[in-house]
Scaffold this active site. Sequence first.
Site, PDB file in Angstrom:
ATOM      1  N   TYR A 211      36.728  59.309 -22.720  1.00  0.00           N
ATOM      2  CA  TYR A 211      37.084  60.389 -23.648  1.00  0.00           C
ATOM      3  C   TYR A 211      38.068  59.861 -24.711  1.00  0.00           C
ATOM      4  CZ  TYR A 211      39.734  64.303 -25.472  1.00  0.00           C
ATOM      5  OH  TYR A 211      40.396  65.158 -26.318  1.00  0.00           O
TER       6      TYR A 211
ATOM      7  N   HIS B 240      42.424  73.137 -17.552  1.00  0.00           N
ATOM      8  CA  HIS B 240      43.775  73.027 -18.121  1.00  0.00           C
ATOM      9  C   HIS B 240      44.794  73.871 -17.359  1.00  0.00           C
ATOM     10  CE1 HIS B 240      41.285  71.709 -21.620  1.00  0.00           C
ATOM     11  NE2 HIS B 240      42.126  70.700 -21.445  1.00  0.00           N
TER      12      HIS B 240
HETATM   13  N1  UDP Z   1      47.590  70.017 -13.542  1.00  0.00           N
HETATM   14  C1  UDP Z   1      47.890  70.475 -12.265  1.00  0.00           C
HETATM   15  N2  UDP Z   1      47.048  71.402 -11.707  1.00  0.00           N
HETATM   16  C2  UDP Z   1      45.933  71.870 -12.317  1.00  0.00           C
HETATM   17  C3  UDP Z   1      45.632  71.400 -13.628  1.00  0.00           C
HETATM   18  C4  UDP Z   1      46.491  70.472 -14.210  1.00  0.00           C
HETATM   19  O1  UDP Z   1      48.881  70.069 -11.659  1.00  0.00           O
HETATM   20  O2  UDP Z   1      45.204  72.687 -11.743  1.00  0.00           O
HETATM   21  C5  UDP Z   1      48.496  69.048 -14.174  1.00  0.00           C
HETATM   22  C6  UDP Z   1      47.812  67.779 -14.616  1.00  0.00           C
HETATM   23  O3  UDP Z   1      47.776  66.847 -13.562  1.00  0.00           O
HETATM   24  C7  UDP Z   1      48.706  67.349 -15.791  1.00  0.00           C
HETATM   25  C8  UDP Z   1      49.209  68.671 -16.356  1.00  0.00           C
HETATM   26  O4  UDP Z   1      49.006  69.643 -15.338  1.00  0.00           O
HETATM   27  O5  UDP Z   1      49.811  66.631 -15.313  1.00  0.00           O
HETATM   28  C9  UDP Z   1      48.461  69.103 -17.591  1.00  0.00           C
HETATM   29  O6  UDP Z   1      47.084  69.005 -17.324  1.00  0.00           O
HETATM   30  P1  UDP Z   1      45.964  69.536 -18.305  1.00  0.00           P
HETATM   31  O7  UDP Z   1      44.641  69.309 -17.649  1.00  0.00           O
HETATM   32  O8  UDP Z   1      46.299  70.942 -18.726  1.00  0.00           O
HETATM   33  O9  UDP Z   1      46.115  68.636 -19.605  1.00  0.00           O
HETATM   34  P2  UDP Z   1      46.120  67.023 -19.774  1.00  0.00           P
HETATM   35  O10 UDP Z   1      47.560  66.626 -19.812  1.00  0.00           O
HETATM   36  O11 UDP Z   1      45.357  66.425 -18.651  1.00  0.00           O
HETATM   37  O12 UDP Z   1      45.454  66.843 -21.102  1.00  0.00           O
END
Ligand code: UDP
Length: 325
Positions: free
Chosen positions: A141, A187
Amino acid sequence: MKILVAGGAGYIGSCTTEYLLEKGHEVAVFDALLNGHRAAVDSRAKFYYGNLADTAELNRVMKDFSPEGVIHFAAFIEVGESMKDPGKYFANNVGNAINLAEAAARAHVRKLVFSSTAAVYGMPDVVPIQETMPKEPINPYGRSKLMFEQVLDWYERIYGMQYTALRYFNAAGATRIHGEDHHPETHLIPLVIQAAMGVRPSISIFGTDYKTMDGTCIRDYVHVLDLAQAHLLALEKDGSAAFNLGSGKGYSVRQVIDTVRKVSGKEFAVKEEAPRPGDPAELIADSTMAKTRLGWKPQYDCLETIVRSAWEWRQEHPNGYGDKS
Ligand code: UDP
């Protein structure tokens, strides 16, 4: 200005379309509705149903609408999926995106603004991240986004079509009418909100042993309307560049969960789980360049404001746009 928004039925694309229309611009949306929603296309915008793979249709739309500026949001966004199916990401996020650049250049579009991502930096050694820091994506990605930034650079050199690549950190929040409705949702903020609404039984924290203040990952959440503002500024300014867009503030997963509790007034179960592969501990933007060179002035850089807007949108739209399950 006449602006063509590719991917205007998606989350950031629909909010940006709304923002551009509010500012008095003439907007057309081009979208294949693969992940976007017909109901998310602002009713004041012209709508072209089409896929970036269809070069004839792209050329027809360019001729019919004659945009001065193009904004490109129409990409696949799931990191995990890109690790399982890299071809899907390179074919669409690079190959089909080239079709858009090609059609835009032939139509003498002055500027193309591209949705890029903090994922171009991979696992940064230092935060806050500046644009000049090493770009070593750790998944297809992020690589696909960086590749298309590089393609745009050559389109500027060869055809003179200007570009701005906007490297979003964690886009979040909603307007009153447009918000986040992904299927599947991956997210953090929308998932925690769904847990608070009882739509999900719990929220999982992916990793509690990171070297951060509370052991959970830190991210820089930026309001979708602040992102929208940056797109218009990028279209209005001359020149080509890449800019980080973030609030410059980092919040942990636990802080996000606490903020949703506060905003919603609801209790819900929280599970501690293993880290998600490929998650950097901390991603925070240095957005000084966007502020000084674009004149970007983020308005909603407080997590509570961001979460509140997302919460309110979900209360108004409990099933999102209601067209996908
Ligand atoms: N996250 C989490 N639980 C979830 C979804 C996301 O703990 O159900 C954490 C994920 O590991 C990251 C942060 O939340 O550290 C943000 O994740 P997201 O997928 O929203 O965005 P990314 O930073 O991956 O673009």
